[in-house]
Design a protein around this motif. Structure first.
Motif, PDB file in Angstrom:
ATOM      1  N   ASN A   1     100.399  76.048  68.499  1.00 57.15           N
ATOM      2  CA  ASN A   1      99.407  76.792  67.728  1.00 57.15           C
ATOM      3  C   ASN A   1      98.059  76.919  68.441  1.00 57.15           C
ATOM      4  O   ASN A   1      97.039  77.168  67.793  1.00 57.15           O
ATOM      5  CB  ASN A   1      99.178  76.159  66.351  1.00 57.15           C
ATOM      6  N   ALA A   2      98.046  76.781  69.771  1.00 56.79           N
ATOM      7  CA  ALA A   2      96.785  76.877  70.517  1.00 56.79           C
ATOM      8  C   ALA A   2      96.412  78.317  70.835  1.00 56.79           C
ATOM      9  O   ALA A   2      95.275  78.582  71.233  1.00 56.79           O
ATOM     10  CB  ALA A   2      96.875  76.072  71.809  1.00 56.79           C
ATOM     11  N   GLY A   3      97.347  79.243  70.688  1.00 53.82           N
ATOM     12  CA  GLY A   3      97.069  80.641  70.994  1.00 53.82           C
ATOM     13  C   GLY A   3      97.814  81.165  72.201  1.00 53.82           C
ATOM     14  O   GLY A   3      97.474  82.230  72.724  1.00 53.82           O
TER      15      GLY A   3
ATOM     16  N   ASP B   1     100.515  81.917  62.740  1.00 55.89           N
ATOM     17  CA  ASP B   1      99.655  80.746  62.597  1.00 55.89           C
ATOM     18  C   ASP B   1     100.440  79.606  61.983  1.00 55.89           C
ATOM     19  O   ASP B   1     100.186  79.162  60.883  1.00 55.89           O
ATOM     20  CB  ASP B   1      98.437  81.090  61.740  1.00 55.89           C
TER      21      ASP B   1
ATOM     22  N   ASP C   1      92.821  75.134  72.421  1.00 53.46           N
ATOM     23  CA  ASP C   1      92.117  75.729  71.283  1.00 53.46           C
ATOM     24  C   ASP C   1      90.680  75.225  71.255  1.00 53.46           C
ATOM     25  O   ASP C   1      90.414  74.073  70.903  1.00 53.46           O
ATOM     26  CB  ASP C   1      92.843  75.367  69.985  1.00 53.46           C
TER      27      ASP C   1
ATOM     28  N   SER D   1      88.411  75.912  69.226  1.00 48.43           N
ATOM     29  CA  SER D   1      87.890  75.712  67.878  1.00 48.43           C
ATOM     30  C   SER D   1      88.272  74.367  67.285  1.00 48.43           C
ATOM     31  O   SER D   1      87.821  74.016  66.199  1.00 48.43           O
ATOM     32  CB  SER D   1      88.379  76.835  66.952  1.00 48.43           C
ATOM     33  N   ASP D   2      89.106  73.598  67.997  1.00 43.97           N
ATOM     34  CA  ASP D   2      89.449  72.261  67.526  1.00 43.97           C
ATOM     35  C   ASP D   2      88.232  71.342  67.584  1.00 43.97           C
ATOM     36  O   ASP D   2      87.342  71.514  68.432  1.00 43.97           O
ATOM     37  CB  ASP D   2      90.556  71.650  68.392  1.00 43.97           C
TER      38      ASP D   2
ATOM     39  N   SER E   1      90.864  79.027  74.464  1.00 47.80           N
ATOM     40  CA  SER E   1      91.094  80.177  73.606  1.00 47.80           C
ATOM     41  C   SER E   1      90.242  80.113  72.339  1.00 47.80           C
ATOM     42  O   SER E   1      89.654  79.082  72.011  1.00 47.80           O
ATOM     43  CB  SER E   1      92.572  80.254  73.229  1.00 47.80           C
ATOM     44  N   LYS E   2      90.205  81.244  71.618  1.00 49.71           N
ATOM     45  CA  LYS E   2      89.501  81.355  70.337  1.00 49.71           C
ATOM     46  C   LYS E   2      88.007  81.060  70.479  1.00 49.71           C
ATOM     47  O   LYS E   2      87.375  80.487  69.580  1.00 49.71           O
ATOM     48  CB  LYS E   2      90.129  80.442  69.287  1.00 49.71           C
TER      49      LYS E   2
ATOM     50  N   SER F   1      88.326  85.084  74.472  1.00 48.89           N
ATOM     51  CA  SER F   1      88.646  85.503  73.114  1.00 48.89           C
ATOM     52  C   SER F   1      89.486  86.769  73.217  1.00 48.89           C
ATOM     53  O   SER F   1      88.985  87.808  73.650  1.00 48.89           O
ATOM     54  CB  SER F   1      87.385  85.781  72.288  1.00 48.89           C
TER      55      SER F   1
END
Length: 508
Positions: free
Chosen positions: A241-243, A297, A355, A357-358, A386-387, A428
């Motif tokens: 789920n890291a992208g 997701d 990720d 955003s973690d 990512s993200k 992104s």
């Protein structure tokens, strides 16, 4: 693996007393989340057909965070109706302390739980001991077993099925041996039957290992063929789920992308009516099949390796998306997914998706799990944060710092992939930021040779030129009277073969 296979108890053995040092104040809500130990009861089931389960976790240091195990449980079809957590050293019998294990027993009974999902790996003895303590019929499912359930739901190829079978058998073997030992201690007449069951699983493991070895050899031969055809091999790896799949889909599906490829007509890509690149679902050539890269997701949306054609920095490439890693899996389970990890280890360049955003602690934990699973690579590894659009400048700086801390904690002697890491690149996909930098970094990391050759402009030279075009190594062509001069750039072995073909063109 079905939930029916999980360990259940036949008898309940309540303790006379609990250890005072291990017990904690009990709460009926999560409002006391700061407590070092916590027991909570929840009543909302997320789905009518979900299996009610209690989550349990123990940590030597900080208060256990059950967020991820709850997400995994939900993905596997469980509804969490309560949880028990504890902060203390491991107990050899239950992993939890005896007093906390008894709290778990009472909570499972009060909440009507059909399973206890343990956020960690339990030894065979701990699994059976907890099963004996819990109410009759309560399944004991530790983190590795839960992940295997998720793998079973997601497996969609021959290689994935074989990898899953081997991981499941390796997980079950020591637990079967424990069950046989317990049965034998109660009734020696059961031992011959138990020995036969153990022998059967051992033979099945050997058979699965041979089958996976054949698949791995076939994949290695296919990689060699693809390199001979002029393709660079790029693999995406990272925590679940890291992208990864989002980035892989963007790389392959964007047909008018100035960073990673020219417009559709200039790319050596088969297109479907929907405009997608042709695919390899992990079994055949990338020209076979046209299924889309799955993006969702939820964990383990990608289990099989999936390959798409792309153009990276003007180079023809095959981009492979792989199954996401997960923290807390035993080495034996990770080793079972050899064909998946080999795609990363053998790539010309690997993109390690992290990720951004973690939370920093989660980022460090997930990155360590990913790097430990990879161990070593043949080519460089580019970390991709990512993200990046989901965090501000301060959040991105914190992500970079967490990345650097995690890498600094790893010893290159144990995890040689650390030495292959390049500088992290924030991106992104949603906003398109950082992708040009990533394109440049990937192109710079690919093995490259250049050469200029001249040959008489005849049939053999044109055949050599056509061969070089087919493999994407022609940078420029200049016709000078009766000769043709060709500038070559691309994979070193392909450039060398092109040079040989032009040199063999007759002079008259």
């Amino acid at each position: 693996m079905s939930r029916d296979d999980a360990t259940t108890n036949e008898t309940t053995e309540p303790s006379e007393t609990a250890e005072p040092s291990e017990t904690a104040e009990t709460s009926k809500s999560d409002s006391q989340g700061a407590d070092p130990d916590r027991t909570s009861v929840e009543t909302d089931l997320t789905a009518a057909d979900a299996t009610p389960a209690v989550v349990a976790a123990r940590s030597d240091g900080e208060q256990p965070d059950t967020t991820e195990i709850r997400e995994l449980a939900a993905a596997a079809g469980y509804a969490v109706v309560g949880e028990v957590t504890q902060r203390r050293r491991e107990d050899p019998t239950y992993d939890l302390g005896r007093g906390k294990a008894e709290e778990l027993m009472r909570l499972a009974a009060d909440a009507g739980a059909e399973a206890v999902i343990y956020d960690g790996g339990l030894s065979p003895g701990q699994t059976f001991s907890l099963g004996d303590l819990l109410p009759p019929g309560t399944a004991v499912i530790d983190r590795p077993r839960l992940v295997l359930e998720l793998f079973a739901d997601a497996a969609d190829s021959r290689a994935a099925d074989r990898q899953l079978e081997l991981a499941r058998l390796r997980y079950e073997l020591p637990r079967l041996r424990e069950a046989v030992a317990r049965d034998a201690s109660e009734d020696v007449r059961l031992q011959p039957e138990g020995d036969s069951r153990v022998l059967d699983v051992e033979k099945r493991i050997e058979s699965a290992e041979r089958a996976l070895g054949e698949i791995a050899d076939d994949r290695a031969a296919r990689r060699a063929e693809r390199r001979d055809a002029g393709f660079d091999l790029v693999a995406l790896a990272g925590y679940t789920n890291a992208g990864k799949s989002t980035l892989a889909r963007w790389l392959a599906d964007e047909v008018d992308n100035p960073d990673f490829g020219d417009e559709a007509g200039a790319r050596d890509v088969g297109r479907t009516d929907a405009g997608r690149a042709d695919a390899d679902e992990g079994e055949g050539d990338p020209a076979e099949g046209d299924g889309p890269l799955a993006v969702a997701d939820r964990p383990f949306e990608t289990l099989s390796t999936t390959t798409r054609r792309a153009t990276v920095g003007g180079r023809r490439a095959l981009v492979t998306d792989t199954v996401g890693f997960l923290d807390g899996l035993p080495h034996e389970a990770v080793r079972s997914f050899r064909t998946t990890i080999d795609a990363v280890r053998a790539a010309d360049c690997a993109l390690l998706v992290v990720d951004a955003s973690d939370e920093p602690a989660d980022l460090r934990r997930k990155l360590r799990a990913s790097l430990t699973a990879i161990e070593a690579t043949e080519g460089p590894v580019i970390p991709v944060l990512s993200k990046a659009d989901e965090v501000g400048a301060d959040g991105l700086a914190a992500a970079v710092e967490a990345y650097e801390d995690a890498v600094a904690d790893l010893d290159p002697r144990d995890t040689p992939v650390v030495d292959a890491l390049r500088s992290p690149i924030p991106i992104s996909v949603r906003e398109g930021t950082g992708l040009a930098d990533l394109a440049d970094a990937v192109a710079d990391s690919l093995p490259t040779a250049t050469a200029t050759v001249e040959a008489p402009n005849g049939g053999d030279a044109q055949a050599a030129l056509s061969w070089a075009y087919d493999r994407g190594v022609v940078a420029d062509v200049d016709y000078c009277g009766e000769t043709v001069a060709v500038e070559l750039a691309g994979r070193p072995d392909v450039v060398a073969e092109a040079e040989r073909r032009f040199a063999d063109a007759p002079s008259s």
